[in-house]
Design a protein around this motif. Structure first.
Motif, short mmCIF file in Angstrom:
data_model
loop_
_atom_site.label_atom_id
_atom_site.label_comp_id
_atom_site.label_asym_id
_atom_site.label_seq_id
_atom_site.Cartn_x
_atom_site.Cartn_y
_atom_site.Cartn_z
N THR A 27 2.55 -14.90 12.36
CA THR A 27 2.22 -16.19 11.72
C THR A 27 0.96 -16.79 11.97
N TYR A 28 0.19 -16.60 13.26
CA TYR A 28 -0.75 -17.21 13.43
C TYR A 28 -2.25 -16.64 12.79
N CYS A 29 -1.90 -15.37 12.36
CA CYS A 29 -3.12 -14.40 11.94
C CYS A 29 -3.82 -14.97 10.80
N GLY A 30 -5.29 -14.96 10.86
CA GLY A 30 -5.78 -15.00 9.54
C GLY A 30 -6.57 -13.88 9.20
N CYS A 31 -6.02 -12.78 9.46
CA CYS A 31 -6.81 -11.53 9.08
C CYS A 31 -6.32 -11.14 7.68
N ASN A 32 -6.86 -10.29 6.99
CA ASN A 32 -6.32 -9.51 5.67
C ASN A 32 -5.04 -8.40 6.05
N THR A 33 -4.01 -8.80 5.77
CA THR A 33 -2.84 -7.84 5.99
C THR A 33 -2.05 -7.34 5.10
N ARG A 34 -1.28 -6.48 5.15
CA ARG A 34 -0.04 -6.02 4.11
C ARG A 34 1.02 -5.84 4.97
N ILE A 35 1.92 -6.47 4.88
CA ILE A 35 3.27 -6.34 5.76
C ILE A 35 4.21 -5.41 5.13
N THR A 36 4.43 -4.26 5.63
CA THR A 36 5.48 -3.32 5.28
C THR A 36 5.87 -2.21 6.44
N LYS A 37 7.20 -1.89 6.24
CA LYS A 37 7.62 -0.82 7.17
C LYS A 37 7.48 0.56 6.64
N ASN A 38 6.97 0.65 5.34
CA ASN A 38 7.13 2.05 4.58
C ASN A 38 5.58 2.63 5.25
N HIS A 39 5.92 3.61 5.99
CA HIS A 39 4.76 4.45 6.45
C HIS A 39 4.15 5.35 5.55
N GLY A 40 4.83 5.35 4.40
CA GLY A 40 4.46 6.30 3.21
C GLY A 40 3.10 5.72 2.68
N VAL A 41 2.53 4.66 3.14
CA VAL A 41 1.28 4.06 2.46
C VAL A 41 0.15 4.53 3.07
N GLU A 42 0.44 4.97 4.49
CA GLU A 42 -0.64 5.60 5.24
C GLU A 42 -1.51 6.58 4.48
N GLN A 43 -0.90 7.71 4.07
CA GLN A 43 -1.79 9.06 3.52
C GLN A 43 -2.65 8.42 2.35
N PRO A 44 -2.12 7.90 1.34
CA PRO A 44 -2.86 7.56 0.44
C PRO A 44 -4.11 6.64 0.53
N TYR A 45 -3.90 5.83 1.50
CA TYR A 45 -5.00 4.61 1.96
C TYR A 45 -5.95 5.49 2.74
N ILE A 46 -5.59 6.37 3.65
CA ILE A 46 -6.54 7.19 4.38
C ILE A 46 -7.49 8.14 3.39
N ASN A 47 -6.72 8.87 2.46
CA ASN A 47 -7.38 9.46 1.31
C ASN A 47 -8.64 8.45 0.72
N ALA A 48 -8.12 7.26 0.27
CA ALA A 48 -9.16 6.31 -0.33
C ALA A 48 -10.22 5.96 0.52
N LEU A 49 -9.80 5.89 1.84
CA LEU A 49 -10.99 5.59 2.72
C LEU A 49 -12.26 6.55 2.90
N LEU A 50 -11.58 7.97 2.89
CA LEU A 50 -12.48 9.07 3.04
C LEU A 50 -13.25 9.14 1.79
N LYS A 51 -12.78 8.85 0.55
CA LYS A 51 -13.36 8.99 -0.91
C LYS A 51 -14.61 7.79 -0.74
N GLU A 52 -14.23 6.89 -0.34
CA GLU A 52 -15.07 5.57 -0.19
C GLU A 52 -16.29 6.08 0.74
N TRP A 53 -16.18 6.62 1.80
CA TRP A 53 -16.90 7.14 2.34
C TRP A 53 -17.96 8.20 1.96
#
Length: 448
Positions: A66-92
């Motif tokens: 609750t103290y955090c000021g960072c940009n975060t997305r709260i989820t327990k769904n680890h299915g978000v990992e792969q699509p996000y990594i693919n997007a990072l590599l495309k941006e790179w």
């Protein structure tokens, strides 16, 4: 004026100056993608031998601190990992097309969110995808932020094999009552075990983050936390003020201002922590950062080689910093750019083959001059004004001179030892855009 009186006097809303101009004062209406990419290409060509820095934002967390000021997305769904990594590599890949050739990578940092939310295998895929397109500079610094509660041996081994040599654990406070309010749980034993494991694997610099001013924090509780932390002998410690900005971060509404230490109590917590760290042999680097004498941050400070960018203090120096991922900020030295702040819009931009830019700023000549002076003060504790100190800045500096925080001689501004805790206030005096705009509402956290 004694230290407590100075802390009270200069406890005002102030930027942390990881950039100048600060984000609220960017001229976003004058920014466009074409200018940004030209500035990236030009800076890369001009400083190709120097190398680049890379910041990757991994926003996911399983629980909200609750103290955090960072940009975060709260989820327990680890299915978000792969699509996000693919997007990072495309941006790179998109940035690599702009650069036109393999860059020399000098600095790489994984921030969040919680980077260790991602599995070790997925982090390996991400980093391999980045490094395959790079030349690694001699003596690079690869670092990541980790939660003591979910960082595994597999995380540590995998990232170390990929070249990571530094990591940072967010501790904040060990007091159970404080941990309950901020929803951040880790025991001293967990931190001690994971720190020892990291060092056995080969990590050469371990940082702990501690915060003062948290809800229900007390002198006794913080004293116990500091005793335990000092015993663990971290190489670096960031000891910084809690930023209460519930209008920006609704999670902070779990508690009210009544639950926070009052001003005098917070000043006492600040002094307690700084004095304890210095007595334990840590050196005050500046801006809430402390380091052991063997650490590269201290060595850089001694040699006047300290640098400051959007990732904070570093001993590496590059003109080009590329930020990948949600809300990441990039710096080409002559321009800044920030990515969109939601995961959905970020993925949509990337899927369409577009840079996910939300806003930016092209620095004027005046910006560049002020930026350099602020960097000099933040990193070296001094700056020489070849063209003289501007009238408004001089007016703002006078109280700081009278209070013994700085000295001026022949246009050389020196930060006195007494002034080291007030770097943000000193830099504010030079912040032309802040004083010109005169904001009517609070934009920044308090300096203490």
């Amino acid at each position: 004026m004694d230290t407590l009186a100075l802390l009270k006097k200069y406890n005002v809303a102030a930027p942390r100056y990881t950039s100048y101009p600060t984000v609220p004062f960017w001229e976003t209406d004058k920014f466009n993608q074409e200018q940004w990419l030209i500035s990236v290409k030009n800076t890369f060509e001009d400083y190709k031998a120097e190398g680049i820095s890379l910041y990757i934002h991994l926003p996911f967390c399983e629980n909200l601190c609750t103290y955090c000021g960072c940009n975060t997305r709260i989820t327990k769904n680890h299915g978000v990992e792969q699509p996000y990594i693919n997007a990072l590599l495309k941006e790179w890949d998109m940035y690599l097309n702009v650069l036109g050739t393999k860059p020399k990578l000098k600095e790489l940092h994984l921030g969040g969110g919680t980077p260790t939310f991602f599995s070790a295998a997925n982090l390996q895929k991400l980093i391999n995808g980045i490094l395959e397109q790079c030349e690694i500079a001699p003596d690079p610094e690869f670092s990541f932020e980790a939660h003591p509660d979910n960082t595994t041996k597999e995380h540590l081994v995998t990232l170390h094999q990929l070249g990571f040599n530094r990591l940072s654990f967010g501790i904040q406070d060990f007091d159970p009552k404080v941990q309950l309010m901020i929803n951040r749980f880790q025991t001293p034993q967990q931190v001690e075990n994971i720190t020892a494991l990291a060092r056995n694997i080969g990590y050469t610099s371990v940082n702990f983050d501690l915060i003062y001013g948290l809800p229900f924090q007390t002198v006794d509780g913080l004293t116990e936390t500091l005793k335990k932390v000092i015993k663990m002998n971290a190489d670096r410690i960031a000891f910084y003020s809690y930023a209460h900005v519930p209008w920006l971060k609704p999670g902070q509404r779990r508690y009210t201002e009544k639950d926070l230490p009052d001003s005098e109590s917070k000043f006492n917590l600040c002094n307690l922590g700084k004095n304890a760290l210095i007595e334990a042999g840590y050196e005050d680097i500046g801006m809430d950062h402390f380091a052991r004498r063997h650490d590269s941050l201290f060595t850089a400070a001694q040699k006047n080689e300290l640098h400051r960018n959007f990732m904070g203090y570093t001993h590496q120096h590059t003109q080009l910093l590329i930020g990948l991922g949600v809300s990441s900020i990039s710096d080409s030295y002559t321009a800044f750019a920030q990515n969109t702040k939601t995961v959905e819009s970020y993925l949509e931009y990337i899927e369409k083959g577009n840079f996910p830019l939300e806003k930016g700023h092209i620095l004027s000549r005046k910006d560049l001059k002020i930026r350099q002076h602020i960097r000099n003060i933040m990193c070296d504790g001094k700056s020489l004004f070849y063209d003289g100190i501007p009238k408004m800045a001089h007016y703002k500096l006078v109280p700081l001179i009278e209070d013994g925080l700085i000295s001026l001689k022949e246009n050389l501004l020196n930060v006195n030892p007494k002034g080291k805790p007030f770097l943000r206030n000193i830099c504010m005096a030079l912040d032309d855009r802040l004083w010109t705009k005169e904001p009517k509402s609070q934009m920044f956290s308090y300096s203490i």
